[in-house]
Design a protein around this motif. Structure first.
Motif, short mmCIF file in Angstrom:
data_model
loop_
_atom_site.label_atom_id
_atom_site.label_comp_id
_atom_site.label_asym_id
_atom_site.label_seq_id
_atom_site.Cartn_x
_atom_site.Cartn_y
_atom_site.Cartn_z
N LYS A 53 0.71 -0.99 -0.04
CA LYS A 53 0.23 0.07 -0.25
C LYS A 53 1.12 1.11 -0.13
N VAL A 54 0.80 2.43 -0.56
CA VAL A 54 1.24 3.50 -0.29
C VAL A 54 0.70 4.65 0.59
N PRO A 55 1.10 4.91 0.98
CA PRO A 55 0.49 6.21 2.56
C PRO A 55 -0.22 7.04 1.97
N ALA A 56 -0.46 7.49 2.44
CA ALA A 56 -1.39 9.32 2.04
C ALA A 56 -1.55 9.94 3.12
N VAL A 57 -2.11 11.20 2.91
CA VAL A 57 -2.81 12.18 3.53
C VAL A 57 -3.26 12.52 2.72
N LEU A 58 -5.02 13.27 3.26
CA LEU A 58 -5.76 13.06 2.03
C LEU A 58 -6.71 15.03 3.42
N TYR A 59 -6.50 15.71 2.64
CA TYR A 59 -6.76 17.12 3.36
C TYR A 59 -7.50 18.49 2.48
N GLY A 60 -7.78 19.29 2.66
CA GLY A 60 -8.79 20.16 2.22
C GLY A 60 -9.69 20.94 2.75
N HIS A 61 -10.88 22.07 2.08
CA HIS A 61 -11.52 22.55 2.51
C HIS A 61 -12.04 22.57 3.91
N GLY A 62 -10.58 22.96 4.66
CA GLY A 62 -11.12 23.09 5.94
C GLY A 62 -11.30 21.64 7.36
N GLU A 63 -10.93 20.26 6.71
CA GLU A 63 -11.19 19.72 7.38
C GLU A 63 -9.04 19.21 7.63
N ALA A 64 -9.60 17.90 9.23
CA ALA A 64 -8.95 17.84 9.35
C ALA A 64 -8.29 17.11 8.35
N PRO A 65 -6.33 16.68 8.51
CA PRO A 65 -6.16 15.91 7.66
C PRO A 65 -6.60 14.96 7.93
N ARG A 66 -6.40 13.10 7.35
CA ARG A 66 -7.36 11.90 7.01
C ARG A 66 -5.43 11.28 6.79
N HIS A 67 -5.01 10.36 7.47
CA HIS A 67 -4.46 9.55 7.29
C HIS A 67 -5.06 8.57 6.53
N ILE A 68 -4.54 8.30 5.40
CA ILE A 68 -5.05 6.86 4.60
C ILE A 68 -3.71 5.55 3.79
N ALA A 69 -3.83 4.33 3.04
CA ALA A 69 -3.21 3.85 3.13
C ALA A 69 -4.31 3.35 1.14
N LEU A 70 -2.92 3.50 0.73
CA LEU A 70 -3.91 2.94 -0.91
C LEU A 70 -3.49 2.27 -1.52
N PRO A 71 -4.12 1.46 -2.28
CA PRO A 71 -3.23 -0.52 -2.42
C PRO A 71 -2.60 0.30 -3.94
N ALA A 72 -0.85 0.39 -3.67
CA ALA A 72 -0.27 0.27 -4.82
C ALA A 72 -0.39 0.38 -5.90
N ARG A 73 -0.58 -1.19 -6.22
CA ARG A 73 -0.64 -1.63 -7.73
C ARG A 73 -1.58 -0.64 -8.64
N GLU A 74 -2.35 -0.48 -7.67
CA GLU A 74 -4.15 0.65 -8.54
C GLU A 74 -3.68 1.47 -8.27
N PHE A 75 -3.43 2.85 -7.53
CA PHE A 75 -2.90 3.46 -7.70
C PHE A 75 -1.33 4.18 -8.91
N ALA A 76 -0.93 2.34 -8.69
CA ALA A 76 0.38 3.12 -10.14
C ALA A 76 -0.33 3.66 -11.09
N ALA A 77 -1.16 2.08 -11.23
CA ALA A 77 -2.25 1.74 -12.48
C ALA A 77 -2.96 3.40 -13.58
N ALA A 78 -3.14 3.84 -12.55
CA ALA A 78 -3.99 5.39 -12.58
C ALA A 78 -3.45 6.46 -12.79
N ILE A 79 -1.79 6.07 -12.61
CA ILE A 79 -1.49 7.03 -12.60
C ILE A 79 -0.29 7.29 -13.97
N ARG A 80 -0.32 6.31 -14.24
CA ARG A 80 0.33 5.96 -15.42
C ARG A 80 -0.47 6.42 -16.12
N HIS A 81 -1.47 5.81 -16.41
CA HIS A 81 -2.50 6.22 -17.82
C HIS A 81 -3.49 7.71 -17.62
#
Length: 204
Positions: free
Chosen positions: A27-55
């Motif tokens: 998995k890929v460590p990630a931080v989700l933030y914006g619109h005045g909300e507190a940052p959320r720490h999440i993990a994304l599936p590495a293979r699916e994320f890499a495929a989306a970025i490549r495309h």
């Protein structure tokens, strides 16, 4: 650009050790933030994320479905990669809303051919624009067709799709067309250059 649905899990381990364990789990460590909300720490599936970025590139919009039942529409703002392994180390994701305009860097492609006996030098590969977060163009096109030596293509010359506004300096230079170097001059210069002296023979 189309949205990509991707699953995610809340991340409870932080720091370098927690990030390493997350990556070892595929998995890929990630931080989700914006619109005045507190940052959320999440993990994304590495293979699916890499495929989306490549495309879709770094401006790919993600529709994130988190395992706690929440969802978020997000755009990558910073991606850290391992230059040796070419894997994703960490991702910062900006929460966006449909219809919201964001400023992003869009790749610029040069189209056409400049006049004969010229060289085209690219000065900027991307251009900052303001556009709907869910309707970001994959690339922009700048024409160099028929341009003579001495021409410049500036940001203001790039044709933008409907709904996209220029955020960069209009005078930002995208490409420069210059005269091709005369190969005969190069050859003559090489012939006129003095030959390097041969090294002296070593004494026995």
């Amino acid at each position: 650009m189309s949205e990509v649905k991707i699953s995610a899990e809340p991340r409870t381990e932080f720091g370098k050790g927690g990030a390493r364990r997350t990556r070892r789990a595929g998995k890929v460590p990630a931080v989700l933030y914006g619109h005045g909300e507190a940052p959320r720490h999440i993990a994304l599936p590495a293979r699916e994320f890499a495929a989306a970025i490549r495309h879709g590139g770094k401006n790919q919009i993600f529709n994130i479905e988190i395992s706690d039942g929440s969802t978020a529409l997000a755009l990558p703002k910073a991606i850290q990669r391992d230059p040796i392994k070419d894997t994703f180390e960490h991702v910062d994701l900006l929460v966006v809303r449909r219809g919201e305009k964001v400023t992003v860097e869009i790749p610029v492609q040069l189209i056409g051919e400049a006049a004969r006996d010229t060289l085209v030098m690219t000065e900027s590969n991307t251009l900052a624009v303001l556009a709907d977060a869910t309707k970001l163009p994959e690339h922009l096109e700048a024409s160099i067709d028929g341009l003579p030596a001495g021409s410049q293509v500036k940001a203001a010359d790039v044709k933008l799709p409907a709904g996209v506004e220029l955020a960069a300096d209009p005078d930002l230079v995208i490409a420069i067309v210059s005269a091709a170097q005369d190969q005969s001059i190069v050859s003559e210069t090489a012939e006129e250059a003095p030959a390097e002296p041969e090294p002296a023979a070593a004494e026995a």
